[in-house]
Design a protein around this motif. Structure first.
Motif, PDB file in Angstrom:
ATOM      1  N   MET A   1       0.842  -1.174   0.000  1.00  0.00           N
ATOM      2  CA  MET A   1       0.000   0.000   0.000  1.00  0.00           C
ATOM      3  C   MET A   1       0.892   1.244   0.000  1.00  0.00           C
ATOM      4  O   MET A   1       1.868   1.304   0.733  1.00  0.00           O
ATOM      5  CB  MET A   1      -0.895  -0.011   1.244  1.00  0.00           C
ATOM      6  CG  MET A   1      -1.610   1.305   1.471  1.00  0.00           C
ATOM      7  SD  MET A   1      -2.653   1.304   2.924  1.00  0.00           S
ATOM      8  CE  MET A   1      -4.100   0.587   2.203  1.00  0.00           C
ATOM      9  N   ARG A   2       0.531   2.189  -0.847  1.00  0.00           N
ATOM     10  CA  ARG A   2       1.285   3.444  -0.879  1.00  0.00           C
ATOM     11  C   ARG A   2       1.012   4.209   0.409  1.00  0.00           C
ATOM     12  O   ARG A   2      -0.127   4.354   0.842  1.00  0.00           O
ATOM     13  CB  ARG A   2       0.876   4.296  -2.072  1.00  0.00           C
ATOM     14  CG  ARG A   2       1.650   5.612  -2.135  1.00  0.00           C
ATOM     15  CD  ARG A   2       1.279   6.496  -3.304  1.00  0.00           C
ATOM     16  NE  ARG A   2       1.673   5.881  -4.570  1.00  0.00           N
ATOM     17  CZ  ARG A   2       0.822   5.317  -5.413  1.00  0.00           C
ATOM     18  NH1 ARG A   2      -0.456   5.275  -5.157  1.00  0.00           N
ATOM     19  NH2 ARG A   2       1.241   4.767  -6.531  1.00  0.00           N
ATOM     20  N   MET A   3       2.098   4.688   1.005  1.00  0.00           N
ATOM     21  CA  MET A   3       1.998   5.434   2.260  1.00  0.00           C
ATOM     22  C   MET A   3       2.724   6.764   2.125  1.00  0.00           C
ATOM     23  O   MET A   3       3.708   6.877   1.384  1.00  0.00           O
ATOM     24  CB  MET A   3       2.650   4.652   3.405  1.00  0.00           C
ATOM     25  CG  MET A   3       1.995   3.323   3.714  1.00  0.00           C
ATOM     26  SD  MET A   3       0.352   3.481   4.411  1.00  0.00           S
ATOM     27  CE  MET A   3       0.751   4.077   6.039  1.00  0.00           C
ATOM     28  N   LEU A   4       2.229   7.729   2.876  1.00  0.00           N
ATOM     29  CA  LEU A   4       2.937   8.982   3.082  1.00  0.00           C
ATOM     30  C   LEU A   4       3.534   8.913   4.479  1.00  0.00           C
ATOM     31  O   LEU A   4       2.815   8.654   5.451  1.00  0.00           O
ATOM     32  CB  LEU A   4       1.994  10.171   2.993  1.00  0.00           C
ATOM     33  CG  LEU A   4       2.516  11.497   3.575  1.00  0.00           C
ATOM     34  CD1 LEU A   4       3.777  11.960   2.869  1.00  0.00           C
ATOM     35  CD2 LEU A   4       1.439  12.559   3.518  1.00  0.00           C
ATOM     36  N   LEU A   5       4.832   9.095   4.563  1.00  0.00           N
ATOM     37  CA  LEU A   5       5.520   9.197   5.848  1.00  0.00           C
ATOM     38  C   LEU A   5       6.005  10.624   5.982  1.00  0.00           C
ATOM     39  O   LEU A   5       6.784  11.105   5.157  1.00  0.00           O
ATOM     40  CB  LEU A   5       6.706   8.235   5.917  1.00  0.00           C
ATOM     41  CG  LEU A   5       7.678   8.441   7.086  1.00  0.00           C
ATOM     42  CD1 LEU A   5       6.974   8.345   8.436  1.00  0.00           C
ATOM     43  CD2 LEU A   5       8.824   7.448   6.988  1.00  0.00           C
ATOM     44  N   LYS A   6       5.498  11.307   7.002  1.00  0.00           N
ATOM     45  CA  LYS A   6       5.974  12.653   7.327  1.00  0.00           C
ATOM     46  C   LYS A   6       6.930  12.513   8.500  1.00  0.00           C
ATOM     47  O   LYS A   6       6.573  11.954   9.543  1.00  0.00           O
ATOM     48  CB  LYS A   6       4.805  13.558   7.698  1.00  0.00           C
ATOM     49  CG  LYS A   6       5.214  14.949   8.144  1.00  0.00           C
ATOM     50  CD  LYS A   6       3.968  15.749   8.505  1.00  0.00           C
ATOM     51  CE  LYS A   6       4.297  16.994   9.264  1.00  0.00           C
ATOM     52  NZ  LYS A   6       3.078  17.716   9.677  1.00  0.00           N
ATOM     53  N   VAL A   7       8.153  12.996   8.337  1.00  0.00           N
ATOM     54  CA  VAL A   7       9.177  12.943   9.369  1.00  0.00           C
ATOM     55  C   VAL A   7       9.445  14.375   9.810  1.00  0.00           C
ATOM     56  O   VAL A   7       9.996  15.166   9.039  1.00  0.00           O
ATOM     57  CB  VAL A   7      10.486  12.304   8.849  1.00  0.00           C
ATOM     58  CG1 VAL A   7      11.544  12.281   9.936  1.00  0.00           C
ATOM     59  CG2 VAL A   7      10.225  10.917   8.302  1.00  0.00           C
ATOM     60  N   GLN A   8       9.019  14.709  11.018  1.00  0.00           N
ATOM     61  CA  GLN A   8       9.264  16.057  11.550  1.00  0.00           C
ATOM     62  C   GLN A   8      10.346  15.945  12.615  1.00  0.00           C
ATOM     63  O   GLN A   8      10.131  15.356  13.680  1.00  0.00           O
ATOM     64  CB  GLN A   8       7.981  16.647  12.111  1.00  0.00           C
ATOM     65  CG  GLN A   8       8.074  18.135  12.325  1.00  0.00           C
ATOM     66  CD  GLN A   8       6.713  18.759  12.473  1.00  0.00           C
ATOM     67  OE1 GLN A   8       5.864  18.239  13.186  1.00  0.00           O
ATOM     68  NE2 GLN A   8       6.487  19.860  11.792  1.00  0.00           N
ATOM     69  N   MET A   9      11.524  16.491  12.296  1.00  0.00           N
ATOM     70  CA  MET A   9      12.708  16.309  13.127  1.00  0.00           C
ATOM     71  C   MET A   9      12.803  17.387  14.205  1.00  0.00           C
ATOM     72  O   MET A   9      12.576  18.568  13.935  1.00  0.00           O
ATOM     73  CB  MET A   9      13.967  16.367  12.256  1.00  0.00           C
ATOM     74  CG  MET A   9      14.038  15.257  11.236  1.00  0.00           C
ATOM     75  SD  MET A   9      15.258  15.608   9.962  1.00  0.00           S
ATOM     76  CE  MET A   9      14.173  15.743   8.537  1.00  0.00           C
ATOM     77  N   ASP A  10      13.156  16.958  15.395  1.00  0.00           N
ATOM     78  CA  ASP A  10      13.443  17.885  16.479  1.00  0.00           C
ATOM     79  C   ASP A  10      14.646  18.749  16.066  1.00  0.00           C
ATOM     80  O   ASP A  10      15.655  18.223  15.577  1.00  0.00           O
ATOM     81  CB  ASP A  10      13.762  17.084  17.745  1.00  0.00           C
ATOM     82  CG  ASP A  10      14.179  17.964  18.892  1.00  0.00           C
ATOM     83  OD1 ASP A  10      13.296  18.588  19.500  1.00  0.00           O
ATOM     84  OD2 ASP A  10      15.395  18.017  19.161  1.00  0.00           O
ATOM     85  N   THR A  11      14.546  20.059  16.258  1.00  0.00           N
ATOM     86  CA  THR A  11      15.610  20.953  15.794  1.00  0.00           C
ATOM     87  C   THR A  11      16.924  20.692  16.508  1.00  0.00           C
ATOM     88  O   THR A  11      17.974  20.575  15.859  1.00  0.00           O
ATOM     89  CB  THR A  11      15.181  22.425  15.944  1.00  0.00           C
ATOM     90  OG1 THR A  11      13.997  22.630  15.162  1.00  0.00           O
ATOM     91  CG2 THR A  11      16.266  23.372  15.463  1.00  0.00           C
ATOM     92  N   ALA A  12      16.906  20.596  17.817  1.00  0.00           N
ATOM     93  CA  ALA A  12      18.161  20.379  18.554  1.00  0.00           C
ATOM     94  C   ALA A  12      18.795  19.046  18.179  1.00  0.00           C
ATOM     95  O   ALA A  12      20.008  18.969  17.950  1.00  0.00           O
ATOM     96  CB  ALA A  12      17.909  20.451  20.056  1.00  0.00           C
ATOM     97  N   ALA A  13      17.981  17.994  18.103  1.00  0.00           N
ATOM     98  CA  ALA A  13      18.514  16.671  17.761  1.00  0.00           C
ATOM     99  C   ALA A  13      19.030  16.635  16.331  1.00  0.00           C
ATOM    100  O   ALA A  13      20.074  16.036  16.055  1.00  0.00           O
ATOM    101  CB  ALA A  13      17.442  15.597  17.968  1.00  0.00           C
ATOM    102  N   SER A  14      18.331  17.280  15.404  1.00  0.00           N
ATOM    103  CA  SER A  14      18.800  17.274  14.021  1.00  0.00           C
ATOM    104  C   SER A  14      20.015  18.184  13.843  1.00  0.00           C
ATOM    105  O   SER A  14      20.893  17.889  13.028  1.00  0.00           O
ATOM    106  CB  SER A  14      17.678  17.626  13.042  1.00  0.00           C
ATOM    107  OG  SER A  14      17.111  18.885  13.315  1.00  0.00           O
TER     108      SER A  14
END
Length: 97
Positions: A1-14
């Motif tokens: 199944m086609r999925m959308l994965l949204k990855v929202q990264m923590d600013t300090a960690a990234s």
């Protein structure tokens, strides 16, 4: 199944991942594993954010996909089924029957 994965990264960690050189490694590994049909990167709500459209063959793959983002980037993840235009047309035409 086609999925959308949204990855929202923590600013300090990234920020730290960039300094350590692991952000690119994490993203490259994810792209290698998922082989997304599309991947876009932007800033949303002040956070580095990626949108990956990929085929999820088995829901048991979710931990393997998710954990590197959780552990390495303190990211928030959002999964959602997604359709392309042809699939939407097919679904809507089924409503008319």
């Amino acid at each position: 199944m086609r999925m959308l994965l949204k990855v929202q990264m923590d600013t300090a960690a990234s920020n730290e991942a960039i300094k350590q050189g692991t952000l690119q490694q994490t993203m490259e590994a994810a792209l290698e594993k998922l082989r997304p049909e599309a991947a876009y990167f932007t800033a949303e709500n002040g956070c580095r954010t990626g949108y990956l459209f990929f085929d999820l063959a088995d829901p048991s793959d979710l931990p393997v996909i998710s954990e590197p983002f959780f552990m390495g980037l303190n990211a928030k993840l959002y999964y959602s089924p997604a359709m392309n235009a042809d699939e939407l047309r097919k679904g809507l035409s089924a409503l008319g029957r």
